[in-house]
Design an enzyme around this catalytic site. Sequence first.
Site, PDB file in Angstrom:
ATOM      1  N   CYS A  58     -24.189  15.708   4.272  1.00  0.00           N
ATOM      2  CA  CYS A  58     -24.879  16.927   4.572  1.00  0.00           C
ATOM      3  C   CYS A  58     -24.397  18.265   4.404  1.00  0.00           C
ATOM      4  O   CYS A  58     -24.948  19.257   4.292  1.00  0.00           O
ATOM      5  CB  CYS A  58     -25.735  16.662   5.937  1.00  0.00           C
ATOM      6  SG  CYS A  58     -26.485  15.363   6.090  1.00  0.00           S
ATOM      7  N   HIS A 118     -28.569  23.824   8.780  1.00  0.00           N
ATOM      8  CA  HIS A 118     -28.803  22.281   8.242  1.00  0.00           C
ATOM      9  C   HIS A 118     -29.979  21.914   8.928  1.00  0.00           C
ATOM     10  O   HIS A 118     -29.978  22.195  10.036  1.00  0.00           O
ATOM     11  CB  HIS A 118     -27.774  21.545   8.448  1.00  0.00           C
ATOM     12  CG  HIS A 118     -27.924  19.940   7.932  1.00  0.00           C
ATOM     13  ND1 HIS A 118     -28.734  19.900   6.830  1.00  0.00           N
ATOM     14  CD2 HIS A 118     -27.541  18.966   8.569  1.00  0.00           C
ATOM     15  CE1 HIS A 118     -28.688  18.561   6.886  1.00  0.00           C
ATOM     16  NE2 HIS A 118     -28.158  17.904   7.839  1.00  0.00           N
ATOM     17  N   ASN A 144     -34.798  15.771   6.747  1.00  0.00           N
ATOM     18  CA  ASN A 144     -33.188  16.063   6.822  1.00  0.00           C
ATOM     19  C   ASN A 144     -32.963  15.761   5.139  1.00  0.00           C
ATOM     20  O   ASN A 144     -32.942  14.593   5.061  1.00  0.00           O
ATOM     21  CB  ASN A 144     -32.275  15.401   7.707  1.00  0.00           C
ATOM     22  CG  ASN A 144     -31.045  15.419   7.348  1.00  0.00           C
ATOM     23  OD1 ASN A 144     -30.481  16.084   6.413  1.00  0.00           O
ATOM     24  ND2 ASN A 144     -30.271  15.139   8.181  1.00  0.00           N
TER      25      ASN A 144
HETATM   26  N1  COA Z   1     -40.007   5.730  16.809  1.00  0.00           N
HETATM   27  C1  COA Z   1     -40.211   5.323  18.287  1.00  0.00           C
HETATM   28  N2  COA Z   1     -39.001   4.975  19.094  1.00  0.00           N
HETATM   29  C2  COA Z   1     -37.932   5.049  18.321  1.00  0.00           C
HETATM   30  C3  COA Z   1     -37.655   5.507  17.010  1.00  0.00           C
HETATM   31  C4  COA Z   1     -38.987   5.827  16.308  1.00  0.00           C
HETATM   32  N3  COA Z   1     -38.965   6.324  15.155  1.00  0.00           N
HETATM   33  N4  COA Z   1     -36.399   5.614  16.672  1.00  0.00           N
HETATM   34  C5  COA Z   1     -35.855   5.358  18.108  1.00  0.00           C
HETATM   35  N5  COA Z   1     -36.705   4.928  19.075  1.00  0.00           N
HETATM   36  C6  COA Z   1     -36.640   4.264  20.188  1.00  0.00           C
HETATM   37  C7  COA Z   1     -35.271   3.848  20.463  1.00  0.00           C
HETATM   38  O1  COA Z   1     -35.065   2.461  20.054  1.00  0.00           O
HETATM   39  C8  COA Z   1     -34.885   3.952  22.036  1.00  0.00           C
HETATM   40  O2  COA Z   1     -35.619   2.939  22.748  1.00  0.00           O
HETATM   41  P1  COA Z   1     -35.303   2.175  23.909  1.00  0.00           P
HETATM   42  O3  COA Z   1     -34.996   3.382  25.037  1.00  0.00           O
HETATM   43  O4  COA Z   1     -36.329   1.325  24.140  1.00  0.00           O
HETATM   44  O5  COA Z   1     -34.012   1.536  23.660  1.00  0.00           O
HETATM   45  C9  COA Z   1     -35.476   5.130  22.247  1.00  0.00           C
HETATM   46  O6  COA Z   1     -36.295   5.609  21.087  1.00  0.00           O
HETATM   47  C10 COA Z   1     -34.485   6.415  22.468  1.00  0.00           C
HETATM   48  O7  COA Z   1     -33.471   6.296  21.479  1.00  0.00           O
HETATM   49  P2  COA Z   1     -32.595   7.358  21.315  1.00  0.00           P
HETATM   50  O8  COA Z   1     -31.757   7.027  20.102  1.00  0.00           O
HETATM   51  O9  COA Z   1     -31.770   7.448  22.669  1.00  0.00           O
HETATM   52  O10 COA Z   1     -33.418   8.568  20.931  1.00  0.00           O
HETATM   53  P3  COA Z   1     -33.153  10.235  20.890  1.00  0.00           P
HETATM   54  O11 COA Z   1     -33.833  10.995  21.893  1.00  0.00           O
HETATM   55  O12 COA Z   1     -31.618  10.320  20.742  1.00  0.00           O
HETATM   56  O13 COA Z   1     -33.771  10.517  19.519  1.00  0.00           O
HETATM   57  C11 COA Z   1     -32.898  10.715  17.440  1.00  0.00           C
HETATM   58  C12 COA Z   1     -33.201   9.846  18.389  1.00  0.00           C
HETATM   59  C13 COA Z   1     -32.223  10.017  16.102  1.00  0.00           C
HETATM   60  C14 COA Z   1     -34.228  11.601  17.012  1.00  0.00           C
HETATM   61  C15 COA Z   1     -31.593  11.769  17.956  1.00  0.00           C
HETATM   62  O14 COA Z   1     -30.816  11.085  18.476  1.00  0.00           O
HETATM   63  C16 COA Z   1     -31.249  12.764  16.694  1.00  0.00           C
HETATM   64  O15 COA Z   1     -31.852  13.460  16.154  1.00  0.00           O
HETATM   65  N6  COA Z   1     -29.895  12.668  16.573  1.00  0.00           N
HETATM   66  C17 COA Z   1     -29.227  13.308  15.360  1.00  0.00           C
HETATM   67  C18 COA Z   1     -29.462  12.764  14.233  1.00  0.00           C
HETATM   68  C19 COA Z   1     -29.227  13.496  13.112  1.00  0.00           C
HETATM   69  O16 COA Z   1     -29.435  14.848  13.136  1.00  0.00           O
HETATM   70  N7  COA Z   1     -28.368  12.938  12.043  1.00  0.00           N
HETATM   71  C20 COA Z   1     -28.142  13.562  10.799  1.00  0.00           C
HETATM   72  C21 COA Z   1     -27.071  14.479  11.011  1.00  0.00           C
HETATM   73  S1  COA Z   1     -26.641  15.231   9.590  1.00  0.00           S
END
Ligand code: COA
Length: 321
Positions: free
Chosen positions: A112, A248, A278
């Site tokens: 990114c 970003h 993204n």
């Molecule tokens: N829909 C529904 N549930 C989902 C899901 C989706 N698309 N993706 C994950 N989940 C679930 C998980 O399985 C988990 O379930 P569980 O509690 O039963 O295990 C729950 O949601 C929470 O997962 P978690 O990963 O802790 O959620 P979060 O609040 O951290 O949100 C992201 C996930 C990916 C949105 C968040 O962590 C994020 O944005 N991270 C940064 C990623 C990023 O920007 N990457 C690129 C960097 S350049």
Amino acid sequence: MYSRIAGIGSYLPERVLTNAELETMVDTTDEWIRSRTGIERRHIANDDQTTTDLAEQAARRAMENAGVTPADIDFIVVGTTTPDVVFPNVGCLLQQRFDIHGCPAFSVETACSGFIYALSIADRYVVSGGAKCALVIGAETLSRMTDWNDRATCVIFGDGAGAVILQPADEPGIISCHLGADGRYHDLLYNPYGTSKQRKPGDTEGPYIQMRGNEVFKVAVKTLENLVDQTLAENHLDKHEIDWLVPHQANTRIIQATAKRLDMPMDKVVMTVREHGNTSAASVPLALDTAVRDGRIQRGDLLLLETFGGGFTWGSSLIRF
Ligand code: COA
């Protein structure tokens, strides 16, 4: 001598993938995606469109905006992690499209952060007299390395391209660029396979983006906070002097955390994550182009661009537009 952005352009593939469609593909909901990421839709390249196709459209628009022609381009650098082929690089493929031959053309592979890395390199060439009309691009087709059965990643990414033309100027322009990386975090966000490391029978991971989103989130927020502090300190700037934050577009909550650090109201933060998702290296130039074309960003405004991506890599740029 300084460099300045003489023109900007971007391109999004026509096909739009909404959260509602994703609900039919994986176990997710529009509400979950919007509340956790801020994303409502993203653009996805058609099967016959490559990263170079997207980059070409963005580049043509940037050249038109700058009032230059392909014959004026003497330096091409493309930030991308999704090149059409291993080689020739996307820059060389663009030379072919534009029928321009001989100038340096290469890509940088910092996920990114690709556009800001590319911008920083081009800036140094222009400032040192090594280039007079540099084409700088961020372009990706991340959809090609997305596992469409993995709800934790497929809701996040999209395709697109953004480009700028850098030319010499008597006043900045690009005031400063700040780059960084830390390979310790390689296993939080990665694609396990490439040309040198290939998939073997029995491997459990597919050739797709793998992400530990929750941990990425925390490192991203911390790193971006440090990055904006560093950028302000090295330029002896007060945070209130920044006119626009162009971050970003990874996630609304990450962007809000950076804006809070800068004490910036959200109406001074360019947000396209809702419509673009993204788009990796394309996200910052796409956001910049959006705000320039709709008239929010004006010539003379002071901009802070920042990014964070797999590696981890990160970068910022302070720009007098
Ligand atoms: N829909 C529904 N549930 C989902 C899901 C989706 N698309 N993706 C994950 N989940 C679930 C998980 O399985 C988990 O379930 P569980 O509690 O039963 O295990 C729950 O949601 C929470 O997962 P978690 O990963 O802790 O959620 P979060 O609040 O951290 O949100 C992201 C996930 C990916 C949105 C968040 O962590 C994020 O944005 N991270 C940064 C990623 C990023 O920007 N990457 C690129 C960097 S350049």
